[in-house]
Write a protein that holds these residues in place. Structure first.
Motif, short mmCIF file in Angstrom:
data_model
loop_
_atom_site.label_atom_id
_atom_site.label_comp_id
_atom_site.label_asym_id
_atom_site.label_seq_id
_atom_site.Cartn_x
_atom_site.Cartn_y
_atom_site.Cartn_z
N GLY A 344 0.89 -1.44 0.00
CA GLY A 344 -0.04 0.02 -0.11
C GLY A 344 0.72 1.22 -0.12
N ASP A 348 -3.46 6.42 0.54
CA ASP A 348 -4.47 5.51 0.37
C ASP A 348 -5.36 5.65 1.88
OD1 ASP A 348 -4.31 4.21 -2.21
OD2 ASP A 348 -3.10 2.52 -1.31
N SER A 349 -6.47 5.64 1.84
CA SER A 349 -7.28 5.99 3.07
C SER A 349 -6.95 4.29 4.11
CB SER A 349 -8.81 5.86 2.83
OG SER A 349 -9.18 4.64 2.22
N VAL A 352 -8.75 1.21 2.71
CA VAL A 352 -8.16 0.60 1.74
C VAL A 352 -6.96 0.06 2.08
CG1 VAL A 352 -6.82 1.30 -0.57
CG2 VAL A 352 -9.08 2.30 0.01
N ARG A 353 -6.00 0.60 2.81
CA ARG A 353 -4.75 -0.02 3.26
C ARG A 353 -4.82 -1.34 3.94
NH1 ARG A 353 -3.17 5.41 4.57
NH2 ARG A 353 -3.30 4.87 6.85
N GLY A 358 -2.66 -3.45 -1.78
CA GLY A 358 -2.08 -2.43 -2.44
C GLY A 358 -1.66 -2.83 -3.89
N ARG A 423 -5.37 -1.91 -7.57
CA ARG A 423 -4.94 -2.54 -6.18
C ARG A 423 -5.35 -3.94 -6.20
NH1 ARG A 423 -7.60 2.08 -4.97
NH2 ARG A 423 -6.12 3.84 -4.07
#
Length: 538
Positions: A344, A348-349, A352-353, A358, A423
């Motif tokens: 990641g 990224d938020s 998301v991470r 990633g 991702r």
């Protein structure tokens, strides 16, 4: 020759490891280097010491392509041997400090080292006794034994007696002035490391990794974590694991950040190191973070310098770690001894991470085989495949085609899919599937639900033989300290979130987890334990 700090656009940076060390000495300041327990080594000192060690290795006949096995903990001698091998074009073989005599013998027989470096005792392990069983003709001086692949193997004791490690083992008749390694250097695509897999499913296999692979493995992730020149990164991983040998050791050379590493993992040592060295980033398995958070003096340590960390596991578990530590940036990652995969980035938020692993490594090809060939189309699930610099060269002393298809893709055996922004999402492994009544149940899916229970710290799912279902789902869980966790509450929780055939038939509360030397949960051992307790083979 001086080089500017490497950026993400430079990955993969192609050179040999010792040339990279040469360049780093003139690029970064004298405070940059490696921080061990009681010893700090700058880039300048490391170059001088490893040059001397390379000369010593050369007197023992070590040359290009020869293997040097290192049975040492996370210390300066291990890292010195690493750069000495790079200087000679030799190949370093890390030995797991927790291996039994049999496990070590299997690897030494497989790789046929020219030289073995060891510390006689480490923690509870007697490595000297093991080596005497492996090499029956050992004496107190030079230890030798004929091998199939090499004429002689030399075994050198690297001790702690106040004498510099690379002066101590000089043989009589060899002067320090004669220790001049050859002028030639290996190429960036030559092998540097044979990283043996954990061997939880079979005898260990050695993944052969090039200078380019090792040099770049940890660079892209650390750049994505926002680490800057002059800052310090904490390494919690043993150097016999890629998380240490590849992801940590080269960082001062490439990025100009220092790396601090305790000799072995303990919550107390990690917390002390973060505070003392003001580490800004770190990694570790989920059990490490959880043990640190549970330490009775956790709140007394100043870990405020720590901005980012990586780990693996279910999103619910990562969220517990991120908020409980706390960490501004926590990353799920994907990779293995055989291949670097995805990581990641701080942009990224948090959601998301921890849910995706990633974007693929810079310059690497990562795709999924959804049944009709490689694709990174969103939502198509398939086997994760990797090609390019980020994958291993092959397995040592095995067919070079093993694990590869005719297009050069390495088949990981793991399942994943991409989203619309490229991702990668890790969906589980082929071997991590339980089949009750012929239905496929992803262990990862069930584990994610279990960990979302407020009274469960971590969980692992395995399968055991069942007379009615063929195979039953078994959930092993660790409860929050002091909780009154009830089995029925776990079953009800699972029923709320899972189809009936996915709900575990057996719930086992576990106090101690079987852990591999690299800090991972040993699922094979856990499954064997459950089979013994519940009856029948898996």
């Amino acid at each position: 020759m001086k080089h500017p700090p490497v950026t993400q656009a430079d990955v993969p940076w192609r050179t040999d490891m010792f040339s990279a060390l040469d360049a780093a000495v003139t690029t970064f300041d004298s405070n940059t280097g490696w921080i061990f327990e009681g010893e700090r080594l700058s880039l300048q000192v490391m170059r001088a010491r490893s040059e001397q060690a390379a000369g010593l290795f050369h007197t023992y006949g070590v040359g290009p392509g020869d293997r040097v096995a290192v049975w040492l903990p996370n210390d300066a001698d291990w890292v010195t041997a690493f750069f000495a091998c790079a200087r000679l074009g030799a190949v370093l073989v890390p030995l797991n400090t927790r291996w039994t005599t049999l496990e070590c013998a299997q690897v030494l027989e497989n790789c046929g080292p020219r030289l073995v470096l060891f510390r006689p005792r480490f923690l509870k392990a007697d490595h000297a006794a093991s080596l005497r069983l492996i090499y029956p003709d050992l004496d107190s001086g030079e230890w030798t034994k004929a091998y199939r692949q090499t004429p002689r193997t030399h075994v050198l004791h690297v001790g702690r007696d106040g004498i510099p490690s690379w002066v101590r083992p000089f043989r009589k008749g060899i002067s320090q002035n004669s220790l001049s390694p050859p002028v030639s250097r290996p190429g960036p695509d030559h092998p540097l490391l044979i990283q043996y897999t954990s061997g939880t499913t079979a005898r260990p296999k050695g993944a052969v990794l090039s200078h380019t692979h090792v040099l770049n493995f940890g660079v892209d992730p650390i750049l994505r974590m926002g680490v800057k020149v002059g800052e310090t990164v904490l390494n919690t991983q043993p150097l016999f694991h890629v998380g240490g040998s590849c992801a940590a050791v080269p960082l001062p050379v490439v990025l100009g950040c220092s790396v601090a590493m305790p000799e072995y993992y303990s919550p107390e040592l990690v917390l002390q190191t973060i505070q003392a060295e003001k580490c800004v980033a770190r990694g570790g398995m989920p059990t490490m973070y959880l043990r640190e958070m549970a330490h009775p003096r956790f709140c007394e340590y100043d870990v405020s310098s720590l901005r980012a960390g990586w780990t693996i596991g279910a999103p619910e578990l990562l969220e517990k770690i991120r908020t409980g530590y706390p960490l501004e940036h926590l990353f799920a990652l994907y990779g293995s001894s055989e291949a670097a995969g995805a990581w990641g980035t701080v942009t990224d938020s948090p959601d998301v991470r921890i849910n995706s692993v990633g974007l693929p490594y810079s310059g690497a090809e990562v795709a999924v085989d959804a049944g009709y060939g490689p694709t990174n189309a969103p939502a198509h699930s398939g086997e994760i495949i990797i090609r390019g610099w980020a994958r291993m060269m092959g397995y040592y002393d095995e067919s070079q085609a093993e694990g590869f298809d005719d297009k050069g893709w390495f088949r990981t055996g793991d399942i994943g899919h991409f989203d619309s922004e490229g991702r990668l999402y890790f969906d589980g492994r082929h071997k991590d599937v339980v089949k009750p009544g012929g239905e496929n149940v992803s262990a990862l899916e069930v584990e994610s639900v279990l960990v979302s229970h407020p009274e469960i710290v971590q969980a692992a799912v395995v399968g055991v033989a069942d007379p009615d279902l063929g195979e039953a789902v078994v959930a092993c869980v660790e409860q929050v300290a002091g909780s009154g966790l009830q089995v029925q509450s776990i079953i009800e929780h699972c029923r709320q979130h899972l189809s009936p055939f996915k709900v575990p038939k057996h719930i086992v509360v576990v106090a101690d987890w079987p852990i591999t030397g690299s800090g991972k949960l040993n699922k094979n051992e856990l499954a064997a334990r459950m089979c013994a307790e519940l009856g029948g083979p898996r």
